[in-house]
Enzyme design. Structure first.
Site, PDB file in Angstrom:
ATOM      1  N   ASN A  94      -0.465   4.561   0.004  1.00  0.00           N
ATOM      2  CA  ASN A  94      -1.106   5.799   0.481  1.00  0.00           C
ATOM      3  C   ASN A  94      -1.870   5.630   1.797  1.00  0.00           C
ATOM      4  O   ASN A  94      -2.680   6.474   2.158  1.00  0.00           O
ATOM      5  CB  ASN A  94      -2.032   6.371  -0.600  1.00  0.00           C
ATOM      6  CG  ASN A  94      -3.167   5.407  -0.937  1.00  0.00           C
ATOM      7  OD1 ASN A  94      -3.164   4.267  -0.448  1.00  0.00           O
ATOM      8  ND2 ASN A  94      -4.112   5.848  -1.727  1.00  0.00           N
ATOM      9  N   ASP A  99      -1.668  -1.167  -3.895  1.00  0.00           N
ATOM     10  CA  ASP A  99      -1.995  -0.418  -5.110  1.00  0.00           C
ATOM     11  C   ASP A  99      -0.834  -0.431  -6.104  1.00  0.00           C
ATOM     12  O   ASP A  99       0.250  -0.951  -5.820  1.00  0.00           O
ATOM     13  CB  ASP A  99      -2.393   1.015  -4.740  1.00  0.00           C
ATOM     14  CG  ASP A  99      -1.426   1.619  -3.727  1.00  0.00           C
ATOM     15  OD1 ASP A  99      -0.212   1.553  -3.981  1.00  0.00           O
ATOM     16  OD2 ASP A  99      -1.886   2.121  -2.669  1.00  0.00           O
ATOM     17  N   HIS A 138      -3.426 -17.192  -5.531  1.00  0.00           N
ATOM     18  CA  HIS A 138      -4.394 -16.435  -4.726  1.00  0.00           C
ATOM     19  C   HIS A 138      -5.669 -17.214  -4.421  1.00  0.00           C
ATOM     20  O   HIS A 138      -6.519 -16.728  -3.684  1.00  0.00           O
ATOM     21  CB  HIS A 138      -4.742 -15.139  -5.445  1.00  0.00           C
ATOM     22  CG  HIS A 138      -5.517 -15.398  -6.704  1.00  0.00           C
ATOM     23  ND1 HIS A 138      -4.974 -16.055  -7.786  1.00  0.00           N
ATOM     24  CD2 HIS A 138      -6.803 -15.138  -7.032  1.00  0.00           C
ATOM     25  CE1 HIS A 138      -5.890 -16.175  -8.722  1.00  0.00           C
ATOM     26  NE2 HIS A 138      -7.011 -15.634  -8.304  1.00  0.00           N
ATOM     27  N   ASP A 196      -4.549  -9.911 -15.777  1.00  0.00           N
ATOM     28  CA  ASP A 196      -5.541 -10.969 -15.694  1.00  0.00           C
ATOM     29  C   ASP A 196      -6.610 -10.695 -16.741  1.00  0.00           C
ATOM     30  O   ASP A 196      -7.055  -9.560 -16.896  1.00  0.00           O
ATOM     31  CB  ASP A 196      -6.178 -10.957 -14.291  1.00  0.00           C
ATOM     32  CG  ASP A 196      -6.330 -12.345 -13.729  1.00  0.00           C
ATOM     33  OD1 ASP A 196      -6.968 -13.173 -14.393  1.00  0.00           O
ATOM     34  OD2 ASP A 196      -5.806 -12.602 -12.624  1.00  0.00           O
ATOM     35  N   ASP A 235       0.860  -1.191   0.000  1.00  0.00           N
ATOM     36  CA  ASP A 235       0.000   0.000   0.000  1.00  0.00           C
ATOM     37  C   ASP A 235       0.895   1.238   0.000  1.00  0.00           C
ATOM     38  O   ASP A 235       1.821   1.336   0.804  1.00  0.00           O
ATOM     39  CB  ASP A 235      -0.885  -0.043   1.252  1.00  0.00           C
ATOM     40  CG  ASP A 235      -1.759   1.195   1.374  1.00  0.00           C
ATOM     41  OD1 ASP A 235      -1.985   1.862   0.348  1.00  0.00           O
ATOM     42  OD2 ASP A 235      -2.217   1.478   2.500  1.00  0.00           O
ATOM     43  N   ASP A 238      -4.296   3.720   2.810  1.00  0.00           N
ATOM     44  CA  ASP A 238      -5.720   3.380   2.925  1.00  0.00           C
ATOM     45  C   ASP A 238      -5.922   1.894   3.230  1.00  0.00           C
ATOM     46  O   ASP A 238      -7.059   1.407   3.272  1.00  0.00           O
ATOM     47  CB  ASP A 238      -6.499   3.805   1.675  1.00  0.00           C
ATOM     48  CG  ASP A 238      -6.083   3.033   0.440  1.00  0.00           C
ATOM     49  OD1 ASP A 238      -5.132   2.218   0.527  1.00  0.00           O
ATOM     50  OD2 ASP A 238      -6.702   3.237  -0.626  1.00  0.00           O
TER      51      ASP A 238
HETATM   52  C1  GLC Z   1     -10.539 -17.864 -11.107  1.00  0.00           C
HETATM   53  C2  GLC Z   1      -9.836 -16.893 -10.194  1.00  0.00           C
HETATM   54  C3  GLC Z   1     -10.605 -16.777  -8.912  1.00  0.00           C
HETATM   55  C4  GLC Z   1     -11.973 -16.257  -9.230  1.00  0.00           C
HETATM   56  C5  GLC Z   1     -12.645 -17.086 -10.330  1.00  0.00           C
HETATM   57  C6  GLC Z   1     -13.789 -16.334 -10.915  1.00  0.00           C
HETATM   58  O1  GLC Z   1     -10.580 -19.138 -10.605  1.00  0.00           O
HETATM   59  O2  GLC Z   1      -8.512 -17.279 -10.016  1.00  0.00           O
HETATM   60  O3  GLC Z   1      -9.974 -15.965  -7.972  1.00  0.00           O
HETATM   61  O4  GLC Z   1     -12.762 -16.280  -8.089  1.00  0.00           O
HETATM   62  O5  GLC Z   1     -11.811 -17.396 -11.391  1.00  0.00           O
HETATM   63  O6  GLC Z   1     -13.335 -15.279 -11.711  1.00  0.00           O
HETATM   64 CA    CA Z   2      -3.627   2.112  -1.266  1.00  0.00          CA
END
Ligand code: GLC
Ligand code: CA
Length: 564
Positions: free
Chosen positions: A23, A29, A330, A98, A21, A25
Site C-alpha cells: 500500500n 505487510d 533476521h 513467531d 509493501d 507506506d
Molecule cells: C530473538 C530474535 C531477535 C530479538 C530477540 C528478542 O533473538 O530473533 O530478533 O531481538 O529474540 O526478542
Molecule cells: Ca504497507
C-alpha cells in the site's frame, strides 16, 4: 528417528516488514506476502515462518508484543491473516508464526497493570524487585542490547523490573503458573486458526538462575553476560515439556526453537522423538569467531572453521533429531558476506562462491531454512554513519567498540559486518525504484546493489544464483533422491584437505557426494572410483580425469556415486 510430515520440505523465513509493501507506506505487510505466495510455491517452499506481525510498538521490530491476539495495523488485519492462512494452504504451504514469550512489550496490558499495582496479580507476571533509588540493583547481568537488565518500574522510584533484552521488553515470570497458562491458551488459539506451528523466540531465557545474584564482571562496565547465568539455570525443559504437552503435541504442530546455550546432554529432550520441539536452528556456524568482548573483537570465519562447525553439528544430531540449517536470518548478517572471504562475492566467480556456500549448507542433513533474499544471493549493505543504522543491537555494539578505543570509522566497519540491518534491507524484486519493494519511501534503505542484483534479472539468467537454489530445492523433491537428501547419513569426505568441504549423504538406496572447493583457487580433488553422475554443478565445466576432479575456484558439485 520417526519420520515427520515436515522433514522433506524446504522452509523459508519472511521478515514481513521488508518483504513486500502492498500500500505504498514503505512497510512490508501481509497483503504483500499474499501477493507473493505464488512466487514461494513456484520456488518449492513448503513452510513459511513469519517474523512477528502482532501489535507492537516495534521497539525491537515486533519482538516486543503488546497484543498477542491481534495484527499490528502496519502489517494488516486479522482478516488479512486469515486470508493468508487460507491461500497458503491452497498452495500446500504451512504458515509458522513467531512465538515471543520470554518477554512482552512494556505497552502490553499485563505490564501496564503491573505498574499500576505491583502487589496485585499482574505484578507476579514479571520480575519486580524492591530497590530504592541509589541502591544496588538485584544483580549485575548485562542486557543483550547493553546496559543493566534492570530499570525502574514506570511510576515507581523504589522498584525495578527485569528485562534481558530492551527495556521495552519486560521478562515474563515463567515461574508463575498463571503466566504459563495464559501463554498456552494463546498458542492454542492460534493453532486452532490453522497455523502450522511456531518458531520459538529466545526460549532458553525463560528459566532464570534464582535468586538473583552477581557474577564476576566480564567487561569494564562491571556487568556480566546473561550467558553466564544461563549456565546455572536449571529446569528450562520442564517448562518446555509442559508447553509441548499443552499445545504443540495436540495439533502435531511444527515447532522450531531459537535455542542457544543448550547443555549437550539435553539435546534429545529438545529435539528427540519425544522432544519438546520438532527441531531447532543449528547456530554453530554463527558462533564461530565470536568474542565475549563484543562484535569489535570478532574474527572472520575461515573455511576450515565453517566445515568443522557444520560437521560437528551433523554428528550431534545423528540418531537424535533433525536440525534446521541456515546461513542467515533476521539477526545475522548475510551469509555470503560473512562465511566467504571478504570481497569474494563481488569478484569474478562471486556467484559461484554464493552457490557453493548455499549448496554446502542446503545439502546437509536437516531442514533447509532459507531467509528471504538468500535465494538471490543478497549481500550486506553499507552505512557510513551510525545515524543511518536502525538495529538497536548494532547501535549498542558501536558504543562498545568506541569504548574499546576504535575510531568511529573502525567501529562502523564492525557494524557494517554484523549489523542486523544487513538482513533487514528490503527484498530486491526488480530494478525499478526501490527494487519493487514499495512505491513509497522504504522504512529501511534498499541496498543500492539492487539495480544489478534482483530477482527479475535472475529469472532471466539461466545460471543465476536463484536458478541454482531452484535446482537444489528440486533435488530435495526428486523422488529418486529425496530419501538420501532428507534422511541420508552425513559422512565427511577427505575432511583433512584444507579448504575442501565435502561429504557423503548415505541413503538407503542412493549415495550422494557433495563437494565444495571452498577457496578462490583451483585444485585437484580425488573422487571415489567410477560411476559418478553429476546431479548439480555450479559451473559449466566438470573436468574429471582418472577419478581426479580438476575443480575450478568455488566449484560445487553433487554427485550420485556408488555406495562404497
Ligand atoms: C530473538 C530474535 C531477535 C530479538 C530477540 C528478542 O533473538 O530473533 O530478533 O531481538 O529474540 O526478542
Ligand atoms: Ca504497507
Amino acid at each position: 528417528m520417526e519420520q515427520k510430515w515436515w522433514h522433506g520440505k524446504t522452509a523459508y523465513q519472511i521478515y514481513p516488514k521488508s518483504f513486500q509493501d502492498s500500500n505504498g507506506d514503505g512497510i512490508g505487510d501481509l497483503r504483500g506476502v499474499i501477493q507473493r505466495l505464488d512466487y514461494l510455491r513456484d520456488l518449492g517452499i513448503g513452510l513459511v515462518w513469519l517474523s512477528p506481525i502482532y501489535c507492537s510498538p516495534l521497539a525491537d521490530q515486533g519482538y516486543d508484543i503488546s497484543d498477542y491476539y491481534n495484527i499490528d495495523p502496519r502489517f494488516g488485519t486479522m482478516a488479512d491473516m486469515e486470508e493468508l492462512l487460507r491461500e497458503a494452504k491452497k498452495r500446500d504451504i504451512g504458515i509458522v508464526m513467531d512465538l515471543v514469550v520470554n518477554h512482552c512489550s512494556d505497552e502490553h496490558p499485563w505490564f501496564r497493570e503491573a505498574c499500576r499495582d505491583p502487589d496485585g496479580p499482574y505484578g507476579q507476571y514479571f520480575y519486580i524487585r524492591d530497590c530504592p533509588e541509589g541502591q544496588k540493583l538485584p544483580c549485575n547481568w548485562r542486557s543483550y542490547f547493553g546496559g543493566p537488565v534492570w530499570d525502574y518500574l514506570p511510576g515507581h522510584k523504589d522498584k525495578v523490573y527485569l528485562h534481558l533484552f530492551h527495556r521495552k521488553q519486560p521478562d515474563l515470570n515463567w515461574e508463575n503458573p498463571e503466566v504459563r497458562r495464559a501463554v498456552y491458551e494463546m498458542i492454542n488459539w492460534w493453532l486452532d486458526k490453522g497455523l502450522a506451528g511456531f518458531r520459538i523466540d529466545a526460549i532458553i531465557n525463560i528459566k532464570k538462575a534464582l535468586p538473583f545474584r552477581d557474577y564476576p564482571a566480564d567487561r569494564p562496565d562491571g556487568l556480566c553476560s546473561v550467558d553466564r547465568m544461563l549456565k546455572d539455570a536449571q529446569g528450562v525443559l520442564d517448562f518446555l515439556d509442559e508447553m509441548a504437552e499443552e499445545t504443540f503435541r495436540k495439533y502435531d504442530a511444527f515447532s522450531v526453537g531459537e535455542v542457544f546455550n543448550e547443555k549437550p546432554e539435553e539435546l534429545p529432550r529438545f529435539i528427540g522423538d519425544r522432544g519438546c520441539f520438532s527441531t531447532m536452528f543449528d547456530f554453530a556456524e554463527t558462533e564461530i569467531g565470536q568474542d565475549p568482548r563484543g562484535w569489535y573483537a570478532h574474527k572472520r570465519v575461515t573455511a576450515e572453521q565453517y566445515k568443522a562447525a557444520a560437521f560437528a553439528s551433523q554428528r550431534k544430531a545423528e540418531g537424535v533429531g533433525y536440525f534446521c540449517n541456515i546461513i542467515e536470518n533476521h539477526d545475522e548478517p548475510r551469509g555470503v558476506s560473512r562465511y566467504l572471504p571478504a570481497g569474494a562475492c563481488a569478484g569474478p566467480g562471486g556467484d559461484a562462491a554464493k552457490k557453493m556456500l548455499g549448496g554446502l549448507n542446503f545439502m546437509l542433513r536437516g531442514l533447509p531454512f532459507l531467509y528471504q533474499g538468500q535465494e538471490i544471493g543478497m549481500e550486506n549493505t553499507r552505512c557510513e554513519t551510525i545515524a543511518e543504522v536502525d538495529d538497536i543491537s548494532a547501535r549498542d555494539q558501536y558504543q562498545v567498540a568506541l569504548h574499546a578505543g576504535l575510531s568511529p570509522a573502525e567501529a562502523m566497519e564492525v557494524v557494517n559486518l554484523y549489523s542486523r540491518d544487513n538482513a533487514r534491507t528490503p527484498f530486491q524484486w526488480d530494478n525499478t525504484k526501490n527494487a519493487g519493494f514499495t512505491t513509497g519511501k522504504p522504512w529501511l534503505r534498499v541496498n543500492p546493489n539492487y539495480t544489478q542484483l534482483n530477482l527479475e534479472a535472475q529469472r532471466r539468467t539461466p545460471d543465476s544464483v536463484w536458478n541454482f537454489y531452484r535446482a537444489l530445492i528440486a533435488l530435495r523433491q526428486d523422488p529418486v533422491y529425496q530419501e538420501a537428501v532428507v534422511y541420508g547419513r552425513t559422512e565427511p569426505y577427505l575432511p583433512e584437505l584444507l579448504n575442501l568441504m565435502a561429504y557423503y549423504r548415505r541413503g538407503k538406496e542412493k549415495t550422494l557426494l557433495v563437494v565444495g572447493n571452498f577457496q578462490g583457487r583451483p585444485r585437484r580433488i580425488p573422487l571415489p572410483e567410477g560411476g559418478q553422475k553429476v546431479l548439480l554443478n555450479n559451473l559449466p565445466a566438470f573436468d574429471l580425469r582418472q577419478d581426479i576432479l580438476y575443480a575450478k575456484p568455488w566449484q560445487f558439485v553433487v554427485l550420485d556415486v556408488e555406495p562404497q
